[in-house]
Design a protein around this motif. Structure first.
Motif, PDB file in Angstrom:
ATOM      1  N   THR A 124     -21.046 -13.911  30.226  1.00 55.04           N
ATOM      2  CA  THR A 124     -20.679 -15.327  30.120  1.00 55.04           C
ATOM      3  C   THR A 124     -21.885 -16.159  29.666  1.00 55.04           C
ATOM      4  O   THR A 124     -21.773 -16.975  28.742  1.00 55.04           O
ATOM      5  N   VAL A 128     -22.199 -18.468  26.333  1.00 49.78           N
ATOM      6  CA  VAL A 128     -22.443 -19.911  26.441  1.00 49.78           C
ATOM      7  C   VAL A 128     -23.672 -20.306  25.633  1.00 49.78           C
ATOM      8  O   VAL A 128     -23.668 -21.327  24.931  1.00 49.78           O
ATOM      9  N   ASP A 133     -17.537 -22.320  24.864  1.00 51.89           N
ATOM     10  CA  ASP A 133     -17.186 -23.109  26.041  1.00 51.89           C
ATOM     11  C   ASP A 133     -17.227 -22.216  27.283  1.00 51.89           C
ATOM     12  O   ASP A 133     -16.792 -21.064  27.251  1.00 51.89           O
ATOM     13  N   SER A 134     -17.743 -22.733  28.392  1.00 54.78           N
ATOM     14  CA  SER A 134     -17.970 -21.905  29.580  1.00 54.78           C
ATOM     15  C   SER A 134     -16.686 -21.277  30.132  1.00 54.78           C
ATOM     16  O   SER A 134     -16.703 -20.131  30.570  1.00 54.78           O
TER      17      SER A 134
END
Length: 182
Positions: A124, A128, A133-134
């Protein structure tokens, strides 16, 4: 010595590790040394083996900051491909094996859950950094971990790296699409 024993436990097919004696036999270590390094017995040994395997992959994910997420996925695929072929498809993921031991070894399963989350968090974070987008990055990271783990199991069952290769190709394309869509 403790690290060597934990590493050996990760290389023992999970379905054969029923007792600590299985690891003693596989490692050729004196029984006393295992109990010296792992006074918690089988649970401690299994937990350390799961953590060792988890750290092995996490280190590869963390130190690949210069690679794109797709390149990182391909590299992790290469690690698994070599492991599967070099062990004649006998070696699966000890982290997943630990997670599946919840009923008899909840501490091991808890360690496995932490590791799987750490892998997803590392993926993740990489996505990012590259502008994804997270929320989308977290979802994609979950898919990457789940798909690779499933592909490893399919490879073992089919005695072929084709499932892994196909999954890696698709995951890399998804990562590229997420990054370059920005």
């Amino acid at each position: 010595m403790a690290e060597r024993l934990a590493r050996r436990a990760t290389l023992t097919p999970a379905e054969t590790v029923r007792e600590i004696g299985d690891v003693i036999t596989a490692s050729a270590a004196p029984r006393g040394s295992i109990y010296h390094h792992f006074p918690g017995g089988k649970t401690q040994l299994m937990t350390e083996a799961v953590r060792y395997a988890g750290d092995f992959i996490a280190e590869r994910l963390a130190r690949r900051a210069t690679l794109t997420p797709a390149e990182t996925v391909r590299e992790i695929g290469d690690v698994w491909r070599r492991m599967l072929v070099n062990t004649d498809y006998q070696f699966g993921c000890p982290v997943i094996a630990g997670g599946l031991a919840r009923r008899g070894e909840p501490e091991v399963a808890d360690a496995a859950a932490e590791i799987l989350r750490r892998w997803a968090d590392l993926i993740t974070a990489r996505l990012v950094v590259d502008g994804v987008d997270s929320e989308r990055a977290d979802s994609l990271a979950n898919l990457v971990v789940a798909a690779i783990e499933g592909a490893v199991a399919l490879c073992q069952t089919q005695r072929s790296v084709e499932p892994l290769d196909r999954v890696i190709t698709e995951l890399a394309a998804l990562c590229d699409a997420a990054v370059y869509r920005q």
